[in-house]
Structures are given as structure tokens and as C-alpha cells.
Design a protein around this motif. Structure first.
Motif, mmCIF file in Angstrom:
data_model
loop_
_atom_site.group_PDB
_atom_site.id
_atom_site.type_symbol
_atom_site.label_atom_id
_atom_site.label_comp_id
_atom_site.label_asym_id
_atom_site.label_seq_id
_atom_site.Cartn_x
_atom_site.Cartn_y
_atom_site.Cartn_z
ATOM 1 N N ALA A 1 0.841 -1.190 0.000
ATOM 2 C CA ALA A 1 0.000 0.000 0.000
ATOM 3 C C ALA A 1 0.876 1.240 0.000
ATOM 4 C CB ALA A 1 -0.918 -0.004 1.214
ATOM 5 N N GLY A 2 0.421 2.277 -0.670
ATOM 6 C CA GLY A 2 1.212 3.492 -0.693
ATOM 7 C C GLY A 2 0.459 4.677 -1.243
ATOM 8 N N LEU A 3 1.140 5.812 -1.210
ATOM 9 C CA LEU A 3 0.601 7.073 -1.705
ATOM 10 C C LEU A 3 1.467 7.571 -2.853
ATOM 11 C CD1 LEU A 3 0.127 8.930 1.696
ATOM 12 C CD2 LEU A 3 -1.653 7.865 0.343
ATOM 13 N N TYR A 4 0.858 8.288 -3.763
ATOM 14 C CA TYR A 4 1.622 8.962 -4.803
ATOM 15 C C TYR A 4 0.813 10.155 -5.282
ATOM 16 C CZ TYR A 4 -1.315 6.381 -8.162
ATOM 17 O OH TYR A 4 -2.362 5.855 -8.861
ATOM 18 N N ARG A 5 1.508 11.081 -5.942
ATOM 19 C CA ARG A 5 0.839 12.299 -6.401
ATOM 20 C C ARG A 5 0.693 12.295 -7.908
ATOM 21 N NH1 ARG A 5 3.282 17.457 -3.387
ATOM 22 N NH2 ARG A 5 2.856 18.302 -5.429
ATOM 23 N N ARG A 6 -0.415 12.854 -8.345
ATOM 24 C CA ARG A 6 -0.637 13.125 -9.765
ATOM 25 C C ARG A 6 -0.992 14.598 -9.825
ATOM 26 N NH1 ARG A 6 -4.535 8.587 -12.254
ATOM 27 N NH2 ARG A 6 -3.429 8.930 -14.201
ATOM 28 N N GLY A 7 -0.053 15.386 -10.252
ATOM 29 C CA GLY A 7 -0.249 16.831 -10.187
ATOM 30 C C GLY A 7 -0.208 17.259 -8.733
ATOM 31 N N ASP A 8 -1.251 17.940 -8.284
ATOM 32 C CA ASP A 8 -1.330 18.365 -6.886
ATOM 33 C C ASP A 8 -2.120 17.400 -6.021
ATOM 34 O OD1 ASP A 8 0.096 20.639 -7.478
ATOM 35 O OD2 ASP A 8 -1.683 21.877 -7.825
ATOM 36 N N VAL A 9 -2.809 16.441 -6.633
ATOM 37 C CA VAL A 9 -3.727 15.561 -5.910
ATOM 38 C C VAL A 9 -3.014 14.271 -5.512
ATOM 39 C CG1 VAL A 9 -5.905 14.306 -6.064
ATOM 40 C CG2 VAL A 9 -5.684 16.534 -7.155
ATOM 41 N N TRP A 10 -3.282 13.814 -4.294
ATOM 42 C CA TRP A 10 -2.719 12.563 -3.800
ATOM 43 C C TRP A 10 -3.619 11.398 -4.175
ATOM 44 C CZ3 TRP A 10 1.963 11.735 -1.791
ATOM 45 C CH2 TRP A 10 2.698 12.852 -1.394
ATOM 46 N N TRP A 11 -3.003 10.288 -4.518
ATOM 47 C CA TRP A 11 -3.695 9.058 -4.868
ATOM 48 C C TRP A 11 -3.212 7.951 -3.946
ATOM 49 C CZ3 TRP A 11 -6.629 7.660 -9.487
ATOM 50 C CH2 TRP A 11 -7.061 8.775 -10.208
ATOM 51 N N VAL A 12 -4.059 6.936 -3.748
ATOM 52 C CA VAL A 12 -3.675 5.777 -2.939
ATOM 53 C C VAL A 12 -3.624 4.555 -3.845
ATOM 54 C CG1 VAL A 12 -4.677 6.725 -0.833
ATOM 55 C CG2 VAL A 12 -6.064 5.234 -2.265
#
Length: 178
Positions: free
Chosen positions: A2-13
Motif C-alpha cells: 500500500a502506498g501514496l503517490y501524487r498526480r499533479g497536486d492531488v494525492w492518490w492511494v
């Protein structure tokens, strides 16, 4: 995994569930909020695996949808017809059991009975409406209909309409030929 990443300014899981990758927008620009969202999703998944989280059937979702939502009478009539069509294939299933495979089996069965692709698309549109409502209610994580490819289902051809003689005459009065 499991993790987090960014696409532009928005965070995704991102995480894995039952061998499939799940990627969802946290719909936030703050990393702490995205982390809390990820932890909540993982807790819900663990609860489902243990059987703690109640599972809902498709039939329940349709009943609740018709009780809580307000649509136009003609749309309501169409949706009721769609629900009767979907009932034999989906009523016995829990919402999390509706997958691309079950949808594909439904489409195949409908095609065998000679139903047009346009009608099948309407049935799938109603199924998508129900799944979207379930997502708002917290009964379903993702809408499985959006993952199903409808490319094999052709849309109806556009209708060709011809002017009546009266319409043609009115048009000529407004825009005379020079």
C-alpha cells in the motif's frame, strides 16, 4: 504494497486487494488526509475479509435506490424495466461480487437471446447508476461497470429525419434561394 503517490497536486492511494491493484484518488492536496484515507480503505478491506463489514446484495441496493432517489416518471419506468431485466443475473449476488466477468456473462446471455446492443447498453447504464449510488452510500468501493469495456456493444445508428413539405416551404420563405 500500500502506498501514496501524487498526480499533479492531488494525492492518490494504491494497494492490492484479492490480487488486483486498486488505485483511487484521495481527492486532496494534503498528504496527511490521503494517508488517513488509505488507512480507512485498508481497514475496510480487512473488515470485509474478516466478515465484520456488512455486505449488501444487489437487490437491496435497487430497493434503496428506488426509495431514496427522485427521477422523472418516464426514467423511473425505464429503470424499473431495467431492474427486472437485471434481477435474474444479479439479485443473488453481493455488490462486491459484481465484477467485469459477471457483467460479461450477463451481456453474453442477453446477446444470445437476440437483444440489441443498444438495449444492453441501457441495462448497463442502469447497473452503473446503482453501483454509483452504492459508492455514495459506502456500500461499494468502485463501480465495476466503468471497468467493463463496452466497445463490443455498438450504439444505435443516428436517425435520419427529412423535412415535411410544410417545413420545407417555411424554410424557403425564411431563406429564399437567390
Amino acid at each position: 504494497m500500500a502506498g501514496l503517490y501524487r498526480r499533479g497536486d492531488v494525492w492518490w492511494v494504491r494497494f492490492r486487494r484479492n490480487g488486483t491493484h486498486v488505485r483511487k484518488s484521495a481527492k486532496t492536496t494534503r498528504k496527511a488526509e490521503a494517508q488517513a484515507y488509505l488507512e480507512r480503505l485498508l481497514a475496510e478491506q480487512a473488515g470485509r475479509a474478516r466478515g465484520d463489514v456488512p455486505r449488501h446484495r444487489f437487490e437491496e441496493a435497487v430497493e434503496r435506490y428506488f426509495q431514496e432517489t427522485r427521477v422523472r416518471p418516464k426514467t423511473l419506468s425505464s429503470y424499473r424495466s431495467n431492474s427486472r431485466t437485471l434481477a435474474p443475473s444479479f439479485n443473488a449476488l453481493h455488490l462486491d461480487e459484481i465484477t467485469r466477468r459477471t457483467i460479461a456473462e450477463f451481456v453474453t446471455a442477453r446477446k444470445r437471446t437476440g437483444v440489441t446492443d443498444t438495449t444492453i447498453r441501457r441495462d448497463l447504464a442502469f447497473l452503473s447508476v446503482i453501483c454509483s449510488a452504492c459508492g455514495r452510500w459506502g456500500w461499494l468501493d468502485t463501480n465495476p461497470v466503468t471497468a467493463f469495456g463496452k466497445r463490443g456493444l455498438r450504439e444505435g445508428r443516428p436517425r435520419t429525419r427529412f423535412l415535411t413539405q410544410a417545413e420545407f416551404d417555411r424554410l424557403l420563405e425564411l431563406f429564399p434561394l437567390t
